[in-house]
Design an enzyme around this catalytic site. Structure first.
Site, short mmCIF file in Angstrom:
data_model
loop_
_atom_site.label_atom_id
_atom_site.label_comp_id
_atom_site.label_asym_id
_atom_site.label_seq_id
_atom_site.Cartn_x
_atom_site.Cartn_y
_atom_site.Cartn_z
N ARG A 174 -35.94 6.24 77.23
CA ARG A 174 -35.14 6.64 76.06
C ARG A 174 -35.98 7.48 75.10
NH1 ARG A 174 -32.33 1.62 73.50
NH2 ARG A 174 -31.21 3.23 72.32
N ILE B 299 -32.12 3.58 66.65
CA ILE B 299 -33.58 3.69 66.76
C ILE B 299 -33.99 5.14 67.05
CG2 ILE B 299 -33.87 1.27 67.43
CD1 ILE B 299 -34.15 2.13 70.34
N HIS C 174 -33.05 -1.88 62.94
CA HIS C 174 -33.34 -2.32 64.31
C HIS C 174 -34.60 -1.66 64.85
CE1 HIS C 174 -28.90 -3.60 65.06
NE2 HIS C 174 -29.55 -4.42 64.25
N MET D 43 -14.62 6.33 65.90
CA MET D 43 -13.73 6.91 66.92
C MET D 43 -12.55 5.97 67.19
SD MET D 43 -13.23 9.53 68.68
CE MET D 43 -14.57 10.49 69.29
N1 APR Z 1 -17.74 9.49 66.39
C1 APR Z 1 -17.57 8.32 65.73
N2 APR Z 1 -17.63 7.10 66.32
C2 APR Z 1 -17.88 7.10 67.64
C3 APR Z 1 -18.08 8.27 68.40
C4 APR Z 1 -17.99 9.51 67.72
N3 APR Z 1 -18.16 10.68 68.35
N4 APR Z 1 -18.31 7.91 69.69
C5 APR Z 1 -18.26 6.57 69.73
N5 APR Z 1 -17.99 6.07 68.51
C6 APR Z 1 -17.89 4.66 68.10
C7 APR Z 1 -17.26 3.77 69.12
O1 APR Z 1 -15.86 3.75 68.93
C8 APR Z 1 -17.90 2.42 68.80
O2 APR Z 1 -17.12 1.71 67.86
O3 APR Z 1 -19.21 4.20 67.93
C9 APR Z 1 -19.23 2.78 68.16
C10 APR Z 1 -20.43 2.46 69.02
O4 APR Z 1 -20.49 1.06 69.16
P1 APR Z 1 -21.72 0.41 69.94
O5 APR Z 1 -21.94 1.13 71.23
O6 APR Z 1 -21.48 -1.06 69.96
O7 APR Z 1 -22.99 0.74 69.04
P2 APR Z 1 -23.46 0.00 67.71
O8 APR Z 1 -22.30 -0.47 66.91
O9 APR Z 1 -24.43 0.90 67.04
O10 APR Z 1 -24.26 -1.28 68.29
C11 APR Z 1 -24.92 -2.10 67.35
O11 APR Z 1 -25.96 -3.33 69.15
O12 APR Z 1 -26.97 -3.31 71.18
C12 APR Z 1 -27.20 -3.40 69.85
O13 APR Z 1 -29.19 -2.83 68.78
C13 APR Z 1 -28.06 -2.27 69.38
O14 APR Z 1 -28.00 -1.15 67.26
C14 APR Z 1 -27.20 -1.56 68.36
C15 APR Z 1 -26.20 -2.62 67.95
#
Ligand code: APR
Length: 242
Positions: free
Chosen positions: A60, A96, A112, A207
């Site tokens: 990564r 990160i 994080h 999204m």
């Molecule tokens: N614009 C806006 N939102 C978006 C887009 C976009 N282009 N693409 C995806 N999303 C949204 C998705 O709908 C989802 O709700 O971003 C979100 C991503 O969610 P996760 O993949 O769960 O990521 P995150 O919320 O940052 O996870 C939190 O979990 O695994 C741990 O430490 C890791 O920091 C991370 C934490």
């Protein structure tokens, strides 16, 4: 001068970096559908197979330095908000990656941790680190070899900066969440904390609706590169809604 101003807290998640080419965790095809988080994002996984964990973060870290990975319009709009808003803006990111820094954000807290930093488990020193991290690498401070890990907060570990975050949430007039699924605590609980105080406007730009969407006073759905610049323009022109 916008009508209603006040301190702002912005929380970002992996979704804000999606349009820059970085994977999210829980969207279709996301990181946790490719590798088990228990194996690469827990202290137990690191104790079981440190080389596997180091390889996951080395991949990564290399990916982040690829030429085509750059901040997008959403990162840039949040840097503009910090610059042009008359009160303080604290940007708390669960990410990160370093795209907020590269967009110009300064009042930034990586709760994080950071992919481009490593930590010595012998003396706790934190070092900037852009190459691969391996078992033979020695700490730049204490010289101990084989005790360095990614400076990333794993599941079951305590996020960074929580006192500063709690203070900012207590005082804010606007809480904005961008690109996070609202599934991982304590970040997922921030909107409930702010709503319990009852003074701030709360908005989710995502999204699709996050798990805590029903707690926000305002929810917009769509890509961050469209929603965030427009919302920042509106804040700077009209102030905080409500
Ligand atoms: N614009 C806006 N939102 C978006 C887009 C976009 N282009 N693409 C995806 N999303 C949204 C998705 O709908 C989802 O709700 O971003 C979100 C991503 O969610 P996760 O993949 O769960 O990521 P995150 O919320 O940052 O996870 C939190 O979990 O695994 C741990 O430490 C890791 O920091 C991370 C934490």
């Amino acid at each position: 001068m916008p009508a209603r101003t006040g301190p702002i807290v912005v929380l970002t998640g992996a979704g804000i970096s999606k349009e820059s080419g970085l994977d999210t965790f829980r969207c279709a095809g996301g990181i946790w559908s490719q590798v088990s988080l228990e194996d690469v994002a827990t202290p137990e996984g690191f104790a079981r197979d440190p080389d596997r964990v180091q390889a996951f973060y080395n991949d990564r870290r290399r990916g982040l330095q690829a030429q085509d990975i750059r901040p997008n319009a959403a990162h840039e709009a949040l840097a503009r908000l910090e610059r042009d808003w008359p009160d303080e803006v604290l940007l708390v990111t669960q990410n990160i990656d370093d795209l907020h820094e590269r967009a110009g954000s300064r009042r930034l807290l990586h709760m994080h941790g950071e992919l481009r930093k490593v930590r010595c488990t012998s003396c706790e020193a934190v070092h900037a680190w852009d190459g691969d991290l391996g078992a033979a690498d020695a700490c730049l401070a204490c010289g101990t070899a084989g005790r360095m890990r990614p400076h990333v907060v794993w599941f079951g570990e305590i996020p960074l900066g929580m006192e500063r975050i709690a203070d900012a949430l207590d005082r804010c007039a606007l809480f904005m969440a961008v690109g996070t699924s609202g599934t991982v605590y304590p970040a997922a609980g921030f909107v409930a904390e702010v709503e319990q105080i009852g003074r701030a406007h709360t908005v989710e730009l995502n999204m699709e609706a996050g798990h805590s969407a029903s707690l926000f006073r305002e929810v917009q759905q769509g890509p961050a590169t469209r929603l965030v610049p427009a919302y920042v323009d509106r804040l700077l022109a009209e102030g905080i809604p409500g």
